[in-house]
Design an enzyme around this catalytic site. Structure first.
Site, PDB file in Angstrom:
ATOM      1  CB  CYS A   1      44.386  28.556 122.755  1.00 10.16           C
ATOM      2  SG  CYS A   1      44.909  30.071 121.936  1.00 10.16           S
TER       3      CYS A   1
ATOM      4  CB  CYS B   1      46.247  28.870 119.611  1.00 11.86           C
ATOM      5  SG  CYS B   1      46.938  29.597 121.110  1.00 11.86           S
TER       6      CYS B   1
END
Length: 419
Positions: A61, A58
């Site tokens: 993230c 991600c």
């Protein structure tokens, strides 16, 4: 003297080193242990738990980990107020905890109480200060997600509350639920209640469908809304709502039982035609151009663009020259009809003549050159192309040249072979 110098050197080194320590970013201190132990620690310290639900792939993230959680004031806020827990949702306890936490996107940030109940959720990456403000809401008994949901379920429905609740749904990435509840609330209001100050933010941020009686009321009472909220505020809302709807018609793709809403499109055009909204004709020109392109009806397509040019329907549209250039370019690609090509050449010439920015002018001149070639005027086409090249070099020299990046070609991705 030597001894004094040595002492001064040591002192300076200590100051330098301590200064370096101060300059280093502090980080959010995440627990790297079991969820059971995190809950136990939170109970012992009587703190809420902040959970960073991430995956290794991600990108947002990683951005939050690198650029937000390493800032001093962010670290200070989280370390003093929460027990912080970071967990890869695809490894270890992640897959087991994921269903109960209802994780559907990354990053998802949860605030959990000592009972293990999720009381707040935020999905997506944000800047440091904005993110802190969203998390602070978890610390407020009547503004965290769990409290707002409970209040909604017990029947609370005033405008100020509904804005907070719908906003919480959006932060939690519960888009379908947000849309359904916003639509239901707006439809429940008496028309004059839409004018109340407490409902403006709901109209502004959550009224997305122009094909409703409530939106038509806003359109018909535009000046009354402007007295309360300002002309630009209401006009921007009307324009942006119609623009989004026009895009939904333009990019409609049939499938899974979905059918094109032709009646809805026609009603939208009718609503705009009968309104006194200053940019109605601009929106109609854009919508009809898209519609006839969808139908491959190039004769009507050309009639719309001719009308937009002849009646100056786009005179206040910031992308009017691009509108005419793209229309001309489209005709050049889809037909060999001499009449249509000649009409398109007029649009291209208008865009090229009126555009003052060389970085755009070069492309418009290239479209003009292409159409001149297609109508059989090779000499004029050559001249227009030379002008295009000249404008392109001027843009490059000015540092404003537009560089086209080709789209990635999809395909060639074969499934892994079964062993």
């Amino acid at each position: 003297m030597k001894k004094v110098f040595t002492l001064m050197t040591v002192a300076l080194m200590v100051l330098f080193q301590s200064g370096n320590v101060e300059a280093q970013n502090r980080e959010v201190e995440f627990e790297h242990t079991s969820w059971k132990k995190v809950l136990k620690k939170a109970k012992k310290q009587d703190k809420l738990i902040f959970v960073d639900c991430y995956t290794s792939w991600c990108g947002p993230c990683k951005m939050m980990a690198k650029d937000v959680f390493t800032q001093d004031h962010v670290a200070d806020f989280f370390n003093s107020n929460f027990v912080n827990f970071k967990i890869d949702m695809e490894k270890g306890e992640g897959p087991e905890l994921k269903p109960g936490w209802k994780i559907t996107a990354y990053p998802t940030f949860l605030v959990v109480n000592v009972k293990g109940e999720v009381i707040h959720r935020i999905v997506g990456a944000y800047g440091a200060d904005e993110f802190i403000e969203y998390v602070k809401e978890a610390q407020t008994e009547d503004r965290n997600f769990k409290a707002l949901l409970k209040a909604y379920e017990t029947g609370k429905r005033d405008g100020e509350f509904m804005f907070s609740y719908l906003r919480a749904l959006r932060l939690a990435n519960l888009g379908k639920e947000e849309a359904r509840k916003a639509k239901k609330y707006i439809a429940s209001l008496a028309k004059d209640d839409l004018l109340k100050k407490e409902n403006w933010n709901i109209i502004k941020y959550f009224m997305k469908e122009p094909l409703t009686d409530e939106f038509r009321f806003v359109l018909a009472n535009r000046n009354r809304f402007a007295e309360l909220h300002g002309q630009k505020e209401i006009d921007d809302k009307i324009y942006n709502t119609y623009s989004k709807k026009i895009e939904s018609f333009q990019y409609f793709y049939p499938g899974k039982g979905r059918e094109y809403d032709k009646a809805g499109f026609d009603r939208m055009i009718q609503d705009l035609q009968t309104s006194d909204f200053p940019k109605a004709t601009e929106l109609i020109a854009i919508a009809l151009q898209n519609e006839y392109q969808r139908l491959n009806d190039w004769s009507r397509y050309a009639t719309v663009v001719d009308g937009a040019l002849d009646f100056a329907l786009l005179k206040n549209y910031e992308n009017q020259f691009r509108y005419f250039d793209s229309a001309a370019s489209m005709i050049a690609k889809v037909t060999t009809d001499k009449d249509l090509l000649t009409r398109a050449l007029r649009w291209a010439t208008y865009a090229a003549d009126k555009e003052g920015r060389v970085e755009h002018k070069s492309g418009y001149l290239a479209t003009k050159a292409k159409l001149l070639e297609l109508v059989g005027n090779a000499e004029a086409a050559k001249s227009a192309q030379m002008e295009s090249d000249k404008a392109d070099k001027a843009a490059e020299k000015a540092g404003t040249k537009i560089i086209s990046i080709p789209a990635f070609k999809m395909g060639g991705m074969k499934p892994a072979k079964k062993k």
